[in-house]
Design a protein around this motif. Structure first.
Motif, PDB file in Angstrom:
ATOM      1  N   THR A 174       0.920  -1.335   0.106  1.00 16.57           N
ATOM      2  CA  THR A 174      -0.014   0.023  -0.093  1.00 16.57           C
ATOM      3  C   THR A 174       0.822   1.169   0.053  1.00 16.57           C
ATOM      4  O   THR A 174       2.021   1.279   0.604  1.00 16.57           O
ATOM      5  CB  THR A 174      -0.955  -0.005   1.200  1.00 16.57           C
ATOM      6  OG1 THR A 174      -1.947  -1.121   1.208  1.00 16.57           O
ATOM      7  CG2 THR A 174      -1.653   1.242   1.523  1.00 16.57           C
ATOM      8  N   ASP A 175       0.333   2.406  -0.605  1.00 16.97           N
ATOM      9  CA  ASP A 175       1.137   3.415  -0.580  1.00 16.97           C
ATOM     10  C   ASP A 175       1.026   4.198   0.744  1.00 16.97           C
ATOM     11  O   ASP A 175       2.008   4.692   1.222  1.00 16.97           O
ATOM     12  CB  ASP A 175       0.546   4.389  -1.693  1.00 16.97           C
ATOM     13  CG  ASP A 175       0.943   3.971  -3.187  1.00 16.97           C
ATOM     14  OD1 ASP A 175       2.172   3.736  -3.388  1.00 16.97           O
ATOM     15  OD2 ASP A 175       0.004   3.672  -3.911  1.00 16.97           O
ATOM     16  N   VAL A 176      -0.264   4.285   1.268  1.00 20.34           N
ATOM     17  CA  VAL A 176      -0.356   4.994   2.528  1.00 20.34           C
ATOM     18  C   VAL A 176      -1.694   4.395   3.091  1.00 20.34           C
ATOM     19  O   VAL A 176      -2.743   3.949   2.583  1.00 20.34           O
ATOM     20  CB  VAL A 176      -0.599   6.493   2.317  1.00 20.34           C
ATOM     21  CG1 VAL A 176      -1.739   6.973   1.383  1.00 20.34           C
ATOM     22  CG2 VAL A 176      -0.781   7.253   3.590  1.00 20.34           C
ATOM     23  N   CYS A 177      -1.815   4.509   4.326  1.00 21.82           N
ATOM     24  CA  CYS A 177      -3.077   3.889   5.256  1.00 21.82           C
ATOM     25  C   CYS A 177      -3.925   5.210   5.513  1.00 21.82           C
ATOM     26  O   CYS A 177      -3.643   6.291   5.397  1.00 21.82           O
ATOM     27  CB  CYS A 177      -2.573   3.244   6.357  1.00 21.82           C
ATOM     28  SG  CYS A 177      -1.866   1.598   6.402  1.00 21.82           S
ATOM     29  N   CYS A 178      -4.903   4.887   5.736  1.00 20.72           N
ATOM     30  CA  CYS A 178      -6.068   5.835   6.505  1.00 20.72           C
ATOM     31  C   CYS A 178      -7.021   5.215   7.565  1.00 20.72           C
ATOM     32  O   CYS A 178      -7.021   4.095   7.870  1.00 20.72           O
ATOM     33  CB  CYS A 178      -6.830   6.519   5.430  1.00 20.72           C
ATOM     34  SG  CYS A 178      -8.025   5.491   4.838  1.00 20.72           S
ATOM     35  N   THR A 179      -7.489   6.322   8.282  1.00 18.27           N
ATOM     36  CA  THR A 179      -8.440   5.673   9.263  1.00 18.27           C
ATOM     37  C   THR A 179      -9.748   6.824   8.751  1.00 18.27           C
ATOM     38  O   THR A 179      -9.899   7.377   7.939  1.00 18.27           O
ATOM     39  CB  THR A 179      -8.286   5.989  10.567  1.00 18.27           C
ATOM     40  OG1 THR A 179      -8.106   7.463  10.810  1.00 18.27           O
ATOM     41  CG2 THR A 179      -6.858   5.340  10.980  1.00 18.27           C
ATOM     42  N   SER A 180     -10.804   6.248   9.439  1.00 18.55           N
ATOM     43  CA  SER A 180     -12.179   6.988   9.067  1.00 18.55           C
ATOM     44  C   SER A 180     -12.131   8.487   9.577  1.00 18.55           C
ATOM     45  O   SER A 180     -12.575   9.392   8.958  1.00 18.55           O
ATOM     46  CB  SER A 180     -13.416   6.296   9.776  1.00 18.55           C
ATOM     47  OG  SER A 180     -13.120   6.083  11.204  1.00 18.55           O
ATOM     48  N   SER A 181     -11.322   8.712  10.387  1.00 23.21           N
ATOM     49  CA  SER A 181     -10.961  10.288  10.659  1.00 23.21           C
ATOM     50  C   SER A 181     -10.176  10.858   9.783  1.00 23.21           C
ATOM     51  O   SER A 181     -10.466  12.377   9.771  1.00 23.21           O
ATOM     52  CB  SER A 181     -10.483  10.296  12.306  1.00 23.21           C
ATOM     53  OG  SER A 181      -9.154   9.684  12.348  1.00 23.21           O
ATOM     54  N   ASN A 182      -9.356  10.300   9.068  1.00 19.31           N
ATOM     55  CA  ASN A 182      -8.442  11.248   8.083  1.00 19.31           C
ATOM     56  C   ASN A 182      -8.440  10.852   6.682  1.00 19.31           C
ATOM     57  O   ASN A 182      -7.772  11.296   5.873  1.00 19.31           O
ATOM     58  CB  ASN A 182      -6.969  11.018   8.558  1.00 19.31           C
ATOM     59  CG  ASN A 182      -6.557   9.658   8.533  1.00 19.31           C
ATOM     60  OD1 ASN A 182      -7.108   8.732   8.172  1.00 19.31           O
ATOM     61  ND2 ASN A 182      -5.484   9.295   9.424  1.00 19.31           N
ATOM     62  N   ALA A 183      -9.742   9.830   6.393  1.00 21.11           N
ATOM     63  CA  ALA A 183      -9.604   9.239   4.993  1.00 21.11           C
ATOM     64  C   ALA A 183     -10.028  10.550   4.019  1.00 21.11           C
ATOM     65  O   ALA A 183      -9.005  10.225   2.981  1.00 21.11           O
ATOM     66  CB  ALA A 183     -10.826   8.277   5.024  1.00 21.11           C
ATOM     67  N   LEU A 184     -10.793  11.301   4.155  1.00 21.93           N
ATOM     68  CA  LEU A 184     -10.914  12.402   3.157  1.00 21.93           C
ATOM     69  C   LEU A 184      -9.364  13.031   2.944  1.00 21.93           C
ATOM     70  O   LEU A 184      -9.112  13.598   1.999  1.00 21.93           O
ATOM     71  CB  LEU A 184     -11.963  13.374   3.414  1.00 21.93           C
ATOM     72  CG  LEU A 184     -12.346  14.319   2.528  1.00 21.93           C
ATOM     73  CD1 LEU A 184     -12.541  14.069   0.990  1.00 21.93           C
ATOM     74  CD2 LEU A 184     -13.090  15.472   3.205  1.00 21.93           C
ATOM     75  N   ASP A 185      -8.931  13.382   4.096  1.00 17.89           N
ATOM     76  CA  ASP A 185      -7.646  14.110   4.088  1.00 17.89           C
ATOM     77  C   ASP A 185      -6.668  13.555   3.277  1.00 17.89           C
ATOM     78  O   ASP A 185      -5.929  14.019   2.489  1.00 17.89           O
ATOM     79  CB  ASP A 185      -7.288  14.699   5.431  1.00 17.89           C
ATOM     80  CG  ASP A 185      -6.141  15.906   5.335  1.00 17.89           C
ATOM     81  OD1 ASP A 185      -6.472  16.808   4.814  1.00 17.89           O
ATOM     82  OD2 ASP A 185      -4.908  15.484   6.013  1.00 17.89           O
ATOM     83  N   ILE A 186      -6.264  12.056   3.690  1.00 19.35           N
ATOM     84  CA  ILE A 186      -5.517  11.264   3.009  1.00 19.35           C
ATOM     85  C   ILE A 186      -5.391  11.152   1.354  1.00 19.35           C
ATOM     86  O   ILE A 186      -4.798  11.367   0.721  1.00 19.35           O
ATOM     87  CB  ILE A 186      -5.396  10.120   3.603  1.00 19.35           C
ATOM     88  CG1 ILE A 186      -4.981  10.220   4.851  1.00 19.35           C
ATOM     89  CG2 ILE A 186      -4.359   9.096   2.695  1.00 19.35           C
ATOM     90  CD1 ILE A 186      -3.563  10.619   5.479  1.00 19.35           C
ATOM     91  N   THR A 207     -16.624   8.980   1.428  1.00 20.52           N
ATOM     92  CA  THR A 207     -15.369   9.777   0.967  1.00 20.52           C
ATOM     93  C   THR A 207     -15.792  10.516  -0.382  1.00 20.52           C
ATOM     94  O   THR A 207     -15.390  11.354  -0.499  1.00 20.52           O
ATOM     95  CB  THR A 207     -14.052   9.083   1.190  1.00 20.52           C
ATOM     96  OG1 THR A 207     -14.052   8.546   2.412  1.00 20.52           O
ATOM     97  CG2 THR A 207     -12.803  10.064   0.975  1.00 20.52           C
ATOM     98  N   ALA A 208     -15.925   9.627  -1.406  1.00 24.32           N
ATOM     99  CA  ALA A 208     -16.254  10.146  -2.660  1.00 24.32           C
ATOM    100  C   ALA A 208     -16.983  11.336  -2.901  1.00 24.32           C
ATOM    101  O   ALA A 208     -17.028  12.145  -3.726  1.00 24.32           O
ATOM    102  CB  ALA A 208     -16.717   8.741  -3.621  1.00 24.32           C
ATOM    103  N   LYS A 209     -17.979  11.333  -1.926  1.00 25.50           N
ATOM    104  CA  LYS A 209     -19.077  12.115  -1.871  1.00 25.50           C
ATOM    105  C   LYS A 209     -18.429  13.651  -1.706  1.00 25.50           C
ATOM    106  O   LYS A 209     -19.059  14.666  -2.117  1.00 25.50           O
ATOM    107  CB  LYS A 209     -20.204  12.035  -1.194  1.00 25.50           C
ATOM    108  CG  LYS A 209     -21.141  10.810  -1.473  1.00 25.50           C
ATOM    109  CD  LYS A 209     -22.250  10.782  -0.533  1.00 25.50           C
ATOM    110  CE  LYS A 209     -23.477   9.810  -0.968  1.00 25.50           C
ATOM    111  NZ  LYS A 209     -24.400  10.025  -0.145  1.00 25.50           N
ATOM    112  N   LYS A 210     -17.335  13.587  -0.833  1.00 26.76           N
ATOM    113  CA  LYS A 210     -16.777  14.921  -0.482  1.00 26.76           C
ATOM    114  C   LYS A 210     -15.266  15.225  -1.162  1.00 26.76           C
ATOM    115  O   LYS A 210     -14.779  16.272  -0.886  1.00 26.76           O
ATOM    116  CB  LYS A 210     -16.311  14.886   1.101  1.00 26.76           C
ATOM    117  CG  LYS A 210     -17.697  14.373   1.796  1.00 26.76           C
ATOM    118  CD  LYS A 210     -16.925  14.167   3.422  1.00 26.76           C
ATOM    119  CE  LYS A 210     -18.320  13.864   4.252  1.00 26.76           C
ATOM    120  NZ  LYS A 210     -18.060  13.335   5.598  1.00 26.76           N
ATOM    121  N   THR A 211     -14.976  14.485  -2.224  1.00 20.95           N
ATOM    122  CA  THR A 211     -13.629  14.886  -3.092  1.00 20.95           C
ATOM    123  C   THR A 211     -14.119  14.907  -4.386  1.00 20.95           C
ATOM    124  O   THR A 211     -15.120  14.333  -4.895  1.00 20.95           O
ATOM    125  CB  THR A 211     -12.630  13.652  -2.723  1.00 20.95           C
ATOM    126  OG1 THR A 211     -11.542  13.910  -3.282  1.00 20.95           O
ATOM    127  CG2 THR A 211     -13.047  12.414  -2.995  1.00 20.95           C
TER     128      THR A 211
END
Length: 355
Positions: A174-186, A207-211
């Motif tokens: 994987t390139d980078v992990c995320c959690t539900s709290s930082n998914a959009l930011d990542i 997340t797709a709805k916000k990016t």
């Protein structure tokens, strides 16, 4: 079928050994030693049950000091673990960050297996224990490293953002992990206008709805959250018309659209504590609601939750057994540690930059 205390030891055998080494009878001394803990959980744990939990809590807290151990507990752990023996509590991101700071040589992970693996990745020279290695995760088990490599082949050059609810083998590709709290930011921070986001399809869809980026998903889901429906929310509103309803982004998008607030585990807790609604329904794991209730005054918590059977494999009895026997140790293959750790550390680094 023989009942076991963890993945390897019969329960009757473990209980006999624990009885030889620890006084697990409730006494006035135990009551005095644990009365402050009980004050925090008396509305979640009946007094009649406390006589069973208190001696275990007392012995665990004593033993972890002797063993130079720290206990990390996820918000989905039961109140007797969360408030009784945990040194560090939080969601996946909080536990990942705190795991890099612990000084003790032994880490006991009260959570599911991928969380224990993450602690081992971040502390490869320390001993990491999980009280029951059967504490799995439907998300983690929904995808393999081979699946990720196949997606990479189908979408060459597209960055892979992977939820921390995955195995070390998946994190390693994987390139980078995320959690539900930082998914959009990542997602917004990685390069390109297209992102592979795995394995939780609902977190990815929400997340797709916000990016503005295109998100390629995988058909994984959390068994706690995927079963909630918009109809459930409608029924809750009918039953509790004055209550605020909040949910986790692992729920389907139609659920998220129907609630008053949606956010990560940490965000839900912060919202309740800062907003202080008169009544609230937390559409998530049941113990989380109990733990927040024990820390929050002036809010009536109503039931609308599901229980995670994997989190509930961890209990006070097998935490004590784990510390006493130093089992079950979490081992990550040497070749996976560096690449998997890099994906987690990049997530932590990006999250800190956001702050």
């Amino acid at each position: 079928m023989v009942q076991t205390i963890n993945a390897i030891t019969p329960l009757s055998e473990a209980r006999a050994i624990l009885a030889q080494h620890f006084d697990l009878k409730f006494s006035k001394a135990i009551e005095r030693a644990t009365d402050k803990i009980f004050d925090r959980v008396r509305h979640q744990i009946p007094e009649i049950e406390w006589s069973y939990y208190a001696p275990l809590i007392f012995q665990i807290n004593k033993l972890k000091a002797e063993k130079d151990a720290v206990i990390l507990a996820h918000n989905y752990q039961t109140p007797q673990i969360y408030h009784g023996v945990a040194d560090v509590v939080g969601d996946s991101l909080q536990l990942a960050i705190e795991a890099t700071k612990v000084r003790q040589q032994v880490i006991v992970q009260c959570g599911v297996h991928f969380m224990a693996e993450t602690s081992k990745l971040l502390n490869p020279t320390k001993t990491v224990l999980i009280p029951d290695s059967r504490a799995g995760c439907s998300l983690s088990e929904s995808i393999t490293a081979e699946d990720v490599m196949a997606m990479r082949a189908n979408y060459p050059g597209v960055p892979v953002v992977t939820y921390v609810n995955t195995s070390a083998a998946v994190k390693a590709v994987t390139d980078v992990c995320c959690t539900s709290s930082n998914a959009l930011d990542i997602v917004n921070r990685v390069e390109g206008d297209t992102v592979i986001m795995i394995p939780d399809q609902y977190l990815a869809q929400n997340t797709a709805k916000k990016t503005h980026k295109k998100i390629i998903t995988w058909a994984g889901a959390c068994e706690v959250h995927e079963t909630f429906t918009a109809e459930d929310i409608s029924e809750l509103r009918h039953a509790y018309p004055t209550a605020k309803i909040i949910a986790h982004p692992e729920c389907p998008p139609e659920v998220i659209d129907a609630v008053d607030f949606a956010g990560s585990t940490a965000a839900m807790i912060d919202w309740v504590k800062s907003t202080k609604p008169a009544r609230v329904v937390m559409v998530t794991e049941c113990s989380m609601s109990d733990n927040v209730a024990s820390e929050t005054t002036g809010v009536d918590f109503l039931r609308g939750c599901n229980i995670c059977p994997h989190m509930k494999r961890i209990n006070l009895e097998n935490v004590l057994w784990s510390l006493h026997t130093m089992t079950e140790e979490v081992i990550v293959p040497e070749e996976l540690i560096a690449p998997a750790r890099a994906a987690v550390e990049r997530m932590i680094e990006l999250s800190r930059k956001r702050d």
